[in-house]
Structure formats: structure tokens, C-alpha cells
Design an enzyme around this catalytic site. Structure first.
Site, PDB file in Angstrom:
ATOM      1  N   ASP A  68      13.820  14.541 -11.348  1.00 47.52           N
ATOM      2  CA  ASP A  68      13.490  13.570 -10.313  1.00 47.52           C
ATOM      3  C   ASP A  68      12.444  14.186  -9.402  1.00 47.52           C
ATOM      4  O   ASP A  68      12.641  15.287  -8.881  1.00 47.52           O
ATOM      5  CB  ASP A  68      14.749  13.232  -9.520  1.00 47.52           C
ATOM      6  CG  ASP A  68      14.442  12.334  -8.332  1.00 47.52           C
ATOM      7  OD1 ASP A  68      13.651  11.386  -8.502  1.00 47.52           O
ATOM      8  OD2 ASP A  68      14.973  12.593  -7.244  1.00 47.52           O
TER       9      ASP A  68
ATOM     10  N   ASP B 209      13.737  17.798  -7.785  1.00 43.43           N
ATOM     11  CA  ASP B 209      14.990  17.895  -7.044  1.00 43.43           C
ATOM     12  C   ASP B 209      16.024  18.553  -7.961  1.00 43.43           C
ATOM     13  O   ASP B 209      16.500  17.957  -8.918  1.00 43.43           O
ATOM     14  CB  ASP B 209      15.440  16.498  -6.626  1.00 43.43           C
ATOM     15  CG  ASP B 209      16.717  16.546  -5.813  1.00 43.43           C
ATOM     16  OD1 ASP B 209      17.481  17.524  -5.951  1.00 43.43           O
ATOM     17  OD2 ASP B 209      16.951  15.609  -5.036  1.00 43.43           O
TER      18      ASP B 209
ATOM     19  N   ASP C 275      10.502  13.371  -6.056  1.00 46.10           N
ATOM     20  CA  ASP C 275      10.669  12.426  -4.967  1.00 46.10           C
ATOM     21  C   ASP C 275       9.717  12.813  -3.837  1.00 46.10           C
ATOM     22  O   ASP C 275       9.659  13.970  -3.437  1.00 46.10           O
ATOM     23  CB  ASP C 275      12.120  12.537  -4.495  1.00 46.10           C
ATOM     24  CG  ASP C 275      12.497  11.384  -3.599  1.00 46.10           C
ATOM     25  OD1 ASP C 275      13.541  10.771  -3.862  1.00 46.10           O
ATOM     26  OD2 ASP C 275      11.760  11.107  -2.633  1.00 46.10           O
TER      27      ASP C 275
END
Ligand code: SF4
Ligand code: ZN
Ligand code: ZN
Lengths: 389, 354
Positions: free
Chosen positions: A99, A297, A101
Site C-alpha cells: 500500500d 506502509d 499512501d
């Protein structure tokens, strides 16, 4: 800032989602091995439901049209019994997911468009949220993120670096990798149908540390305080190597350093090492690794039970789609992931910076009543910056 | 009794694999098969002919108990080979759990020592046939083999030294590059487990006199039990630490990660390196130098790097080391917070990624 959505706003959002799912039902596709996955959803009243399972694509489509959820999630994990409680599901394996972000990447624009507010004394500020309120020292602080074009460009750069690790270092085939715009603040990179699915949390955290550049020791580059220069000369990396050694060698070879004009990368590294001395050199390599690595992440990659937004569904906070990027480089979320229509509706905007959707410029707005195309109205209402009028 | 040709046929013609090799690696299936084909009875083993094998078996076990070491010089391959199953019988007959552990580890270390010096073709063969890992030999300045990334990760995550971290390896196209000694180190635990399982499966016939005597003699050298735990007696330790300490006290095997927990925890609450090393002697595979090295390493005294932190409750749970107390552990995220935080509920952390 609007903390709780009023009923009228919720009704408008639900209706917009319902119509979208109804008109685009055939575009909602099941993830592979759907029956082995856990599903969950969050309603617009922020109620979270988990441990669901769908047997057919038809069930899934019907569910979306009926429930009009704010968000729909599916597990990266495959289970024997996806509907049972977590420790009874029987874990079989899980896609490897990364991920990226915007939240995790410090960009300068955040100072401009992010805000926070102290829940205790209403003190407000711009930029990243402080740990405690500078006025009353309270810790209950609400944040308001905004995502702009340059935030998303920054996440894209990280995604590109990540892809390089996956393809070149880990040897994962392009066919097994999917890149999605998350519908919100970044990208999800998913590895499916690969033997990596059997990896446990520990192994995933090694993978995560690798791509994020955590824990690299100078010894792995052949550098140590004790080693002689002759030994270092033999062990230092070359530009044609792969992995971090090769990347770091390339960095040194391509970067100009005052006082060195040869073209032997090992000589050059020794030259710089001697000049900087061990400690500074170590910090310098740390900085280089920071540039070469991808900001993912880590919590997401190492969590083998996590649920993710289902591709081709709407993000309740933006009205945009989680959408596969066939070509990451040319993908423009503010065009390609905009899903809702342009029929005008009237809303009351508390405040909003400027933004662009499908090439149309909106805002800035400040406490005003405006008529906006549905896509833009939902974008602001979803974020809690506007209400239906 | 042994025909080299048969053996070659059995392992495939591409590599030379002889009786000598079986004697080096007696835990291999091929070695077991070879001994089986001799179809010896227990009575046979009482015969004078087999005295050297019984002697060597006894030596194996004694060395393991006293020095954590089993010599690897081979004078007579058949004797050496036969002495292994005999040693397993002796250890099994003693029926002391920590001796079983200690012996299997010593055997694994012996095998590791020999494998490090082994021909590449034989290493590849053994890895493939016995451990389901296919190391590929490489021509490289710094490395001897490469193995599949997944095979590497499954094993290397049990080591805590920085050089085993994936980021400190050369990783290319799904393969991790290794020197021979590293490849072999990676698999040592599996060799140990193999030998351990094999021992668990040994059925004990009624033994002839000479073997019974050997068992008796070995029992005489067992170290006396002592209490090394006084200095680290539980005050208000969290359940995970108490559980791991209990295992150690009972002489049972504690996983790498369990030791990592104990060591980091005890260091954090201010116990000395020496106090901590002291709790380990009871563990089946104690090796003072190595333990000291590891404890000092975790304490940040070695390798010049960081001091390791106590793992979080979450991580411990994934290692099966968490024995959560419903009330006392309710609000904590690290064993270090045990007994320090009031046990009231907190909101759960963000679990979903938008
Ligand atoms: S919750 Fe934490 S402190 Fe309590 S037993 Fe589990 S790991 Fe140990
Ligand atoms: Zn305040
Ligand atoms: Zn921005």
C-alpha cells in the site's frame, strides 16, 4: 469541517452509488478465488460488517445495489471458512499486497492543503497534525487531509520504484502483479497467483524491510571499519550487480563528487569513504537508500488477515473508483478513476481548495451554496467538506 | 558387503556418492536404507564384530553430552555409519528429553561442519533429496550458490543477525545468493529436526548386554541439575515471559524467537548479560560462547549496531508466544507495559486501508 454527515447528504450519496452500481453492474468483477475470501463493508452510517462471503459474481452485484455501502472490502487472505471468527477461519495463504499512501509521503503541498483542529479548544492549524495541541495541550486532534495532484504524483513515483524491486529483485512476473489506484490517497500493488502467497508475517516483514530500505548494513556493501582498502576494493559493489548493491553502485557512479574525476566506481566509493569518514559515510548511504527505496506502509504488507477495498467499487470518501491501472505512468486518477456523472446538484460547501476532475476546475469555495456536477458534489460531501442542500 | 555400483545407481549417476559419504551424513535416507539392507538383528549387535561400532556410538553420545560436539574424523566408514543408529538407540534408551535435544543438535552441527567442506554436487544432491531445496551452483566472485527467495525467507527469518536480513543479501530475479557455509547454516535446524524425529521414531528392542552397559556408562556423565534461575525469578513478569522461562526450566526446547523475547525482555528490565547467559545452560543445546555472543549481540554490545527491542505483543502472538492474560494484558502492546498500564479498554487501531 463537517464531522457527522446529515441524513440528507447520506441519502444523496447512497442514491448516487446505487445508480452507479446499477448501471455498471457488469463491470463489477469478482476477485480470483472469491469463495475463499472474507468480505466486509462499511455503511454510510459508519457501521462496519465483516466475515461475509460471496459465492457468485451475481450475489456480489446484487449486494452492492441493495446495500449501497460506503466501502466494500475483501481479504488478501484465502480461508477454508471465510465467514467464521478470525481464529477459526483457517488461513491458507494471502496475496502479497503493498500500500502506497500519500499520507506516508512527506510532500510540500501538505503544508498548504492539510489541516487539523483540536477537539477540545477548536484551535486550528495547517500541515501535519501535531502530537498535542499547542494551545491547550489536548491530544484529541482531528485531521483533515486533502489529496492533490502532486501528492498522487509522489505516490506514483514510489509505486514505480516498488515495481522495479518486484520485477527485477524478486523475479515476480508482470502477469502476477496488478496495480490499482485505491480510489482515495494512493496505490495498491497486489501480487496474486504466486508462491509468495504462502509467506508468513515474518517473511513478509523481510520483504517489506527490503523494499523500504530498512536495516541495510554497510558490511553488505563490503565496507567495515576493520577491513583494509584492498579487501574493500574486492568486496565493493559494481554497477552491473543487481539488488541494493547494484543500485547503490549506480548511484555513486552517476553522481558527481567534488575532487574525483576517475570512472572506477569502487575507487570512487573508497575516495568518498576516506573523505567522509565512517560515520558520515554511513549516514550518507542511509540517505541514498532512502531515495532508492519505496515508501510503503509496512503494517499493510505484513498483515496477513487485512481487508482491502474491492477493485471496481466506489470509495465512499471520494466517489472515485478503485481502478486497475493498465499503464501506471499515464494513469491520471483525477480523470481515469472518476466514475460518477455530471448531472448538476446543489450543495452547501463549508470550505474547499481548488481541485480538478475530468479536466474541469472547481473551487476554491468558502461557506457557499453551489451547483456542481455529481462527481464533484460527491467528492466534497464524501470528504465531509459539504452537505446536500 | 557393500557394492559401490549399487549405491551409485540408487542416488543417480550424475554424482559420486560412496560409503564414505553415507558415513559423513548418516541421517540421510540413503544411509538408513543401506543399513537396513545389511539386515542386522539386535543380537548381532552384541557380537564382538560390532564392538568398534558400539564404541563409536558411545563416543558420539558422550561427546555430545560433554562437549556439545561430535568428532567427524572417519577411520572406518562402515563402523562410522553403523554407529549412528546405535547412538540413536542409546540416547533413546536414556529417555531424557534434554539429552535427546542436545544429541540431535550436536549431530546437526557435525553434519554442518562436514557439509561446509563438501563438493558442490553433493551439497546440491543432499539439499534436494532431503530438504526439498534446490540450490543452484553459481560461478561468482563472492558466492557459491543461489536459492529460491521463498526457500530462503522460510529459514532465514529465524536468525536475528543483520547479515541474514534480506536487504543485506544479493537478491536477483527471485534468487538469493549465498556462500556455501551460509547455505549450510540455513539448513542446520532442519538436520537437527530430522535427527530428532528419527530418534522419536526409534523403537527399542530389548538390548543385548553390551548396549545396556553403554547406556549405564553414559548416564554416569550426565551433568547434575542445578538452579540457575534464582537470579531471574519472576517478579511480575508477563505471561509470555513466564511461559518461556518455564520451558527453559523444564529443559524443553525454546524457539529462537522465544529466546529473543527472553533476552530482550530481561535486558530491558535491567538484568545483566551474565545473569541472562546463566539461565540458558539448562537448554538442550547450550553452547556458552555462542549464547554469550548472541546475548551480547542483542544487547547491542557486538556487531557495533543497534540494541534490539522487545518484540511487540502482536509479533509475539504471531510466533505463538503470547499467553495473554485477559485482564492484565488487555490494554498493552508490549510485554514491557505489563503491570504498568491500567487495564482499561482503548479504541482499536485503524485496521482497514482506504
Ligand atoms: S499480551 Fe503481550 S505481555 Fe501479555 S502474554 Fe501476550 S505477548 Fe505477553
Ligand atoms: Zn486545544
Ligand atoms: Zn498535495
Amino acid at each position: 469541517m463537517i464531522i457527522v454527515m446529515n441524513e440528507k447528504t447520506i441519502a444523496v450519496l447512497k442514491q448516487a452509488f446505487k445508480e452507479f452500481y446499477f448501471k455498471n453492474a457488469e463491470k463489477i468483477t469478482a476477485p480470483i478465488r472469491m469463495k475463499e475470501r472474507e468480505f466486509g463493508y462499511m455503511s454510510f452510517d459508519k457501521v462496519m460488517v465483516r466475515h461475509l462471503s460471496f459465492q457468485t459474481e451475481g450475489n456480489l452485484r446484487a449486494f452492492l445495489i441493495k446495500e449501497m455501502p460506503h466501502s466494500v472490502y475483501y481479504s488478501c487472505a484465502y480461508y477454508y471458512e471465510p465467514i467464521l471468527a478470525m481464529d477459526e477461519k483457517g488461513w491458507k495463504g494471502a496475496d502479497l499486497i503493498f500500500d502506497i499512501d500519500a499520507d506516508d509521503i512527506p510532500t510540500r503541498c501538505k503544508e498548504e492543503h492539510d489541516r487539523w483542529i483540536c477537539k477540545d479548544c477548536n484551535f486550528m492549524g495547517k500541515g501535519k497534525r501535531p502530537d498535542k495541541c499547542p494551545k491547550c495541550e489536548g491530544m484529541r486532534i482531528d485531521e483533515e487531509y486533502w489529496v492533490c495532484q502532486s501528492c498522487l504524483e509522489a505516490t506514483k513515483d514510489e509505486a514505480m520504484k516498488l515495481m522495479d524491486f518486484l520485477l527485477k529483485d524478486f523475479g515476480i512476473s508482470m502477469e502476477n502483479i496488478e496495480v490499482y489506484f485505491s480510489g482515495g490517497r494512493g496505490y495498491h500493488v497486489t501480487v496474486e497467483k504466486s508462491a509468495l502467497e504462502e509467506l508468513d508475517q515474518l517473511a513478509r516483514s523481510e520483504i517489506s524491510d527490503y523494499v523500504s530500505g530498512i536495516g541495510l548494513s554497510l558490511e553488505s556493501l563490503g565496507i567495515s571499519k576493520r577491513a583494509s582498502y584492498e579487501k574493500m576494493r574486492r568486496m565493493l559493489p559494481l554497477t552491473n550487480e543487481s539488488g541494493y548493491r547494484g543500485r547503490i553502485a549506480k548511484f555513486f557512479s552517476e553522481t558527481e563528487f567534488e575532487g574525483y574525476d576517475g570512472n572506477d566506481v569502487r575507487d570512487k566509493i573508497i575516495y568518498i569513504y576516506e573523505k567522509m569518514k565512517h560515520k558520515n559515510f554511513e549516514n550518507f548511504v542511509g540517505e541514498i537508500v532512502g531515495k532508492l527505496s519505496a515508501k510503503i506502509d509496512a503494517m499493510v504488507t505484513t498483515d496477513i488477515h487485512r481487508i482491502f477495498r474491492l477493485p471496481n467499487t466506489l470509495h465512499g470518501s471520494t466517489g472515485m473508483l478503485k481502478r486497475r491501472c493498465d499503464d501506471l505512468l499515464s494513469f491520471d486518477p483525477f480523470v481515469d478513476a472518476v466514475a460518477l456523472g455530471e448531472e448538476p446538484i446543489q450543495i452547501f460547501v463549508d470550505h474547499s481548495p481548488k481541485f480538478t476532475l475530468k479536466g474541469k476546475l472547481f473551487g476554491p469555495y468558502k461557506s457557499e451554496r453551489v451547483k456542481l456536477p455529481l462527481m464533484a458534489a460527491v467528492y466534497l460531501m464524501g470528504k465531509g467538506l459539504a452537505e446536500a442542500d | 558387503m557393500f557394492k559401490r555400483q549399487d549405491l551409485l545407481k540408487r542416488v543417480g549417476m550424475e554424482i559420486e556418492f560412496g560409503l564414505e559419504d553415507l558415513a559423513k551424513y548418516p541421517f540421510l535416507k540413503e544411509a538408513g536404507d543401506y543399513v537396513k539392507e545389511l539386515s542386522l538383528s539386535v543380537e548381532d549387535l552384541g557380537q564382538e564384530d560390532y564392538r568398534p561400532a558400539v564404541e563409536r556410538a558411545k563416543q558420539r553420545v558422550m561427546e555430545a553430552i560433554q562437549k556439545n560436539y561430535i568428532s567427524s574424523e572417519i577411520s572406518e566408514p562402515t563402523v562410522e555409519l553403523l554407529s549412528f543408529p546405535l547412538a540413536l538407540m542409546l540416547v533413546k534408551a536414556m529417555n531424557v528429553e534434554y539429552i535427546i535435544h542436545r544429541y540431535s543438535l550436536a549431530e546437526a552441527i557435525r553434519a554442518e561442519r562436514l557439509l561446509k567442506e563438501e563438493k558442490k554436487s553433493i551439497i546440491s544432491y543432499i539439499f534436494k533429496s532431503t530438504f526439498n531445496v534446490e540450490p543452484i551452483s553459481v560461478e561468482h566472485e563472492l558466492f557459491d550458490f543461489k536459492i529460491n527467495l521463498i526457500e530462503y525467507l522460510k529459514r532465514a527469518t529465524h536468525f536475528h543477525e543483520p547479515e541474514w536480513k534480506l536487504i543485506n543479501r544479493v537478491v536477483e530475479n527471485g534468487f538469493v545468493y549465498l556462500k556455501t557455509y551460509e547455505l549450510v547454516r540455513l539448513i542446520r535446524e532442519e538436520i537437527r529436526r530430522k535427527i530428532y524425529d528419527r530418534m522419536k521414531g526409534v523403537s527399542l528392542p530389548s538390548m543385548p548386554k553390551n548396549l545396556k552397559e553403554a547406556v549405564h556408562e553414559i548416564s554416569g556423565v550426565l551433568p547434575p541439575p542445578s538452579d540457575r534461575f534464582q537470579r531471574v525469578t519472576p517478579e511480575k513478569f508477563p505471561p509470555c515471559v513466564i511461559h518461556t522461562l518455564d520451558l527453559l526450566k523444564k529443559g524443553q526446547n525454546v524457539s529462537h524467537y522465544g529466546r529473543f523475547l527472553l533476552t530482550t525482555y530481561l535486558l530491558s528490565i535491567g538484568k545483566s548479560v551474565d545473569d541472562i547467559i546463566d539461565i540458558y545452560p539448562r537448554s538442550p543445546d547450550f553452547n556458552e560462547r555462542l549464547t554469550r555472543y548472541q546475548v551480547e549481540h542483542i544487547a547491542g554490545m557486538r556487531g557495533g549496531r543497534r540494541r534490539y527491542k522487545v518484540p511487540s505483543c502482536r509479533t509475539l502472538a504471531t510466533h505463538g508466544l503470547c499467553f495473554k492474560d485477559k485482564i492484565l494484558c488487555a490494554t498493552i502492546r508490549s510485554p514491557l507495559q505489563f503491570g504498568k498500564k491500567p487495564p482499561f479498554k482503548k479504541k482499536s487501531t485503524r485496521q482497514i486501508r482506504e
